[in-house]
Design a protein around this motif. Structure first.
Motif, PDB file in Angstrom:
ATOM      1  N   LEU A 175       0.842  -1.199   0.000  1.00 31.55           N
ATOM      2  CA  LEU A 175       0.000   0.000   0.000  1.00 31.55           C
ATOM      3  C   LEU A 175       0.875   1.246   0.000  1.00 31.55           C
ATOM      4  CD1 LEU A 175      -2.899   1.120   0.158  1.00 31.55           C
ATOM      5  CD2 LEU A 175      -2.661   1.090   2.660  1.00 31.55           C
ATOM      6  N   GLY A 176       0.778   2.014  -1.060  1.00 35.62           N
ATOM      7  CA  GLY A 176       1.609   3.199  -1.206  1.00 35.62           C
ATOM      8  C   GLY A 176       0.850   4.491  -1.000  1.00 35.62           C
ATOM      9  N   ILE A 177       1.585   5.584  -1.073  1.00 38.29           N
ATOM     10  CA  ILE A 177       1.021   6.902  -0.784  1.00 38.29           C
ATOM     11  C   ILE A 177      -0.095   7.269  -1.746  1.00 38.29           C
ATOM     12  CG2 ILE A 177       1.553   9.375  -0.868  1.00 38.29           C
ATOM     13  CD1 ILE A 177       4.227   8.712   0.460  1.00 38.29           C
ATOM     14  N   LYS A 178       0.116   7.077  -3.040  1.00 43.13           N
ATOM     15  CA  LYS A 178      -0.896   7.492  -4.013  1.00 43.13           C
ATOM     16  C   LYS A 178      -2.220   6.759  -3.794  1.00 43.13           C
ATOM     17  CE  LYS A 178      -1.825   8.250  -8.918  1.00 43.13           C
ATOM     18  NZ  LYS A 178      -3.201   7.707  -8.832  1.00 43.13           N
ATOM     19  N   ALA A 179      -2.148   5.471  -3.518  1.00 43.15           N
ATOM     20  CA  ALA A 179      -3.370   4.699  -3.307  1.00 43.15           C
ATOM     21  C   ALA A 179      -4.139   5.211  -2.096  1.00 43.15           C
ATOM     22  CB  ALA A 179      -3.036   3.219  -3.136  1.00 43.15           C
ATOM     23  N   VAL A 180      -3.422   5.568  -1.038  1.00 41.02           N
ATOM     24  CA  VAL A 180      -4.096   6.071   0.158  1.00 41.02           C
ATOM     25  C   VAL A 180      -4.715   7.443  -0.107  1.00 41.02           C
ATOM     26  CG1 VAL A 180      -3.852   6.663   2.589  1.00 41.02           C
ATOM     27  CG2 VAL A 180      -2.529   4.765   1.648  1.00 41.02           C
ATOM     28  N   VAL A 181      -3.969   8.322  -0.756  1.00 37.61           N
ATOM     29  CA  VAL A 181      -4.491   9.667  -1.020  1.00 37.61           C
ATOM     30  C   VAL A 181      -5.678   9.604  -1.979  1.00 37.61           C
ATOM     31  CG1 VAL A 181      -3.935  11.974  -1.895  1.00 37.61           C
ATOM     32  CG2 VAL A 181      -2.270  10.730  -0.508  1.00 37.61           C
ATOM     33  N   ASP A 182      -5.602   8.755  -2.988  1.00 37.69           N
ATOM     34  CA  ASP A 182      -6.743   8.578  -3.896  1.00 37.69           C
ATOM     35  C   ASP A 182      -7.977   8.088  -3.130  1.00 37.69           C
ATOM     36  OD1 ASP A 182      -5.186   9.374  -6.026  1.00 37.69           O
ATOM     37  OD2 ASP A 182      -4.898   7.352  -6.834  1.00 37.69           O
ATOM     38  N   HIS A 183      -7.750   7.200  -2.181  1.00 40.34           N
ATOM     39  CA  HIS A 183      -8.832   6.674  -1.344  1.00 40.34           C
ATOM     40  C   HIS A 183      -9.520   7.808  -0.584  1.00 40.34           C
ATOM     41  CE1 HIS A 183     -10.742   4.119   1.747  1.00 40.34           C
ATOM     42  NE2 HIS A 183     -10.105   4.816   2.661  1.00 40.34           N
ATOM     43  N   TYR A 184      -8.721   8.690   0.022  1.00 31.02           N
ATOM     44  CA  TYR A 184      -9.305   9.807   0.763  1.00 31.02           C
ATOM     45  C   TYR A 184      -9.934  10.837  -0.172  1.00 31.02           C
ATOM     46  CZ  TYR A 184      -7.650   8.170   5.256  1.00 31.02           C
ATOM     47  OH  TYR A 184      -7.465   7.419   6.398  1.00 31.02           O
ATOM     48  N   GLU A 185      -9.387  11.001  -1.361  1.00 32.24           N
ATOM     49  CA  GLU A 185     -10.019  11.917  -2.310  1.00 32.24           C
ATOM     50  C   GLU A 185     -11.447  11.469  -2.618  1.00 32.24           C
ATOM     51  OE1 GLU A 185      -9.610  13.774  -6.806  1.00 32.24           O
ATOM     52  OE2 GLU A 185      -7.829  12.927  -5.842  1.00 32.24           O
ATOM     53  N   GLN A 186     -11.650  10.185  -2.823  1.00 31.80           N
ATOM     54  CA  GLN A 186     -12.998   9.682  -3.085  1.00 31.80           C
ATOM     55  C   GLN A 186     -13.931   9.986  -1.919  1.00 31.80           C
ATOM     56  OE1 GLN A 186     -12.466   5.480  -4.011  1.00 31.80           O
ATOM     57  NE2 GLN A 186     -12.623   5.921  -6.186  1.00 31.80           N
ATOM     58  N   ILE A 187     -13.437   9.825  -0.712  1.00 34.75           N
ATOM     59  CA  ILE A 187     -14.251  10.103   0.477  1.00 34.75           C
ATOM     60  C   ILE A 187     -14.610  11.581   0.531  1.00 34.75           C
ATOM     61  CG2 ILE A 187     -14.213  10.185   3.004  1.00 34.75           C
ATOM     62  CD1 ILE A 187     -12.446   7.623   2.849  1.00 34.75           C
ATOM     63  N   VAL A 188     -13.616  12.441   0.326  1.00 39.39           N
ATOM     64  CA  VAL A 188     -13.840  13.885   0.398  1.00 39.39           C
ATOM     65  C   VAL A 188     -14.828  14.340  -0.674  1.00 39.39           C
ATOM     66  CG1 VAL A 188     -12.728  16.128   0.054  1.00 39.39           C
ATOM     67  CG2 VAL A 188     -11.651  14.405   1.533  1.00 39.39           C
ATOM     68  N   ARG A 189     -14.680  13.811  -1.882  1.00 37.32           N
ATOM     69  CA  ARG A 189     -15.580  14.221  -2.972  1.00 37.32           C
ATOM     70  C   ARG A 189     -17.018  13.743  -2.732  1.00 37.32           C
ATOM     71  NH1 ARG A 189     -13.180  16.743  -7.061  1.00 37.32           N
ATOM     72  NH2 ARG A 189     -10.935  16.460  -7.403  1.00 37.32           N
ATOM     73  N   GLY A 190     -17.203  12.797  -1.832  1.00 38.14           N
ATOM     74  CA  GLY A 190     -18.540  12.351  -1.495  1.00 38.14           C
ATOM     75  C   GLY A 190     -19.239  13.214  -0.462  1.00 38.14           C
ATOM     76  N   LEU A 191     -18.530  14.200   0.096  1.00 37.49           N
ATOM     77  CA  LEU A 191     -19.132  15.106   1.075  1.00 37.49           C
ATOM     78  C   LEU A 191     -19.868  16.238   0.371  1.00 37.49           C
ATOM     79  CD1 LEU A 191     -16.081  15.326   3.513  1.00 37.49           C
ATOM     80  CD2 LEU A 191     -18.104  13.861   3.747  1.00 37.49           C
ATOM     81  N   ASP A 192     -20.734  16.920   1.112  1.00 38.24           N
ATOM     82  CA  ASP A 192     -21.527  17.973   0.486  1.00 38.24           C
ATOM     83  C   ASP A 192     -20.819  19.318   0.436  1.00 38.24           C
ATOM     84  OD1 ASP A 192     -21.632  18.626   3.154  1.00 38.24           O
ATOM     85  OD2 ASP A 192     -23.767  18.180   3.394  1.00 38.24           O
ATOM     86  N   GLN A 193     -19.660  19.423   1.034  1.00 39.97           N
ATOM     87  CA  GLN A 193     -18.844  20.625   0.923  1.00 39.97           C
ATOM     88  C   GLN A 193     -17.404  20.276   1.285  1.00 39.97           C
ATOM     89  OE1 GLN A 193     -19.228  23.689   4.038  1.00 39.97           O
ATOM     90  NE2 GLN A 193     -20.811  22.397   4.987  1.00 39.97           N
TER      91      GLN A 193
END
Length: 270
Positions: A59-77
């Motif tokens: 598990l590398g840095i890009k995979a983790v950051v991409d994972h959190y990007e998906q979570i953040v983009r699912g928020l309403d702001q």
């Protein structure tokens, strides 16, 4: 939507799980904020992750950051993002992607660009870096290794309790990634939100010397950038006595610098 509804995303660090943020989640909820602490891919309950840490292999840095990007983009702001250790590095990378209203990096791992690291920081990463042929392997810590890195200001008994409650194996790949493009931040990116760096004088992984170098690089950015140094705090400062002060300082600074409105500051913890 009111400023009180501002979402907060908490990102844990290496050798830790989302449970390290439990107190912060409750603390922010008591003050009317929506705080979530999603784990890295494959990381959940500490006992379950210790039993089966296979998701951490490779598990590398890009995979983790991409994972959190998906979570953040699912928020309403856009949220406020607060990260500890490697979570602090991920916070900076998410800020660089323009995904946060403001970010706070506590005891942060360093992005690419910090060329000379102190011996204590290099020693902290040695379990992962000692074998270059095992980049996709895991690096668990012993109780003594954990205390040296995380809880060097408390006695062994207290440190062992925290170890049993929180510690999981680390992933070697993220340490190898940290010197290369997956950890690269554009320090002059005008889309980056405000950034607060927090460190403790007794932090051996992310000492003040590292943070002083980092804040100089991050201040190339036009957005607000600040470093707060707390005397006597070790690397796990967000989980030891006095964590409420850090939680309130992180949120108040983010609200002051990251929102267009001017909400009342969070009352200091008593």
């Amino acid at each position: 939507m009111s400023a009180q509804a501002q979402p907060i995303v908490l990102i844990h660090g290496m050798w830790m799980t989302p449970r390290s943020w439990d107190n912060w989640v409750d603390h922010y909820a008591d003050r009317g904020y929506r705080a979530i602490a999603p784990g890295w891919p494959g990381v959940g309950d500490p006992a379950e992750t210790r039993r089966d840490p296979s998701a951490l292999k490779g598990l590398g840095i890009k995979a983790v950051v991409d994972h959190y990007e998906q979570i953040v983009r699912g928020l309403d702001q856009k949220p406020i993002i607060i990260g500890h250790s490697f979570g602090g590095l991920f916070t900076q990378l998410l800020l660089d992607r323009g995904l946060a209203e403001a970010g706070v990096a506590i005891g942060t791992a360093t992005p690419k660009g910090i060329r000379v690291l102190p011996p204590s920081t290099l020693r902290a990463g040695f379990p992962a870096l000692k074998n270059p042929f095992n980049r996709d392997g895991l690096c668990p810590l012993t109780k003594d290794q954990f205390r040296w890195r995380f809880t060097n200001t408390v006695d062994q008994e207290e440190s062992d309790r925290i170890y049993e409650e929180h510690s999981i194996p680390g992933t070697n790949r993220a340490f190898f990634d940290s010197a290369f493009s997956p950890a690269a931040v554009d320090f002059e990116n005008p889309e980056r939100g405000p950034l607060l760096l927090i460190c403790g004088t007794e932090d051996r992984i992310s000492p003040p010397a590292v943070n002083n170098k980092l804040v100089k690089l991050q201040r190339r950015n036009p957005s607000a950038t600040e470093l707060k140094i707390y005397p006597g705090r070790p690397h796990f400062m967000a989980g030891l006595d006095g964590w409420e002060e850090l939680a309130d300082a992180a949120l108040n600074w983010s609200l002051e610098h990251g929102t267009k409105e001017s909400p009342a500051p969070v009352p200091a913890a008593t």
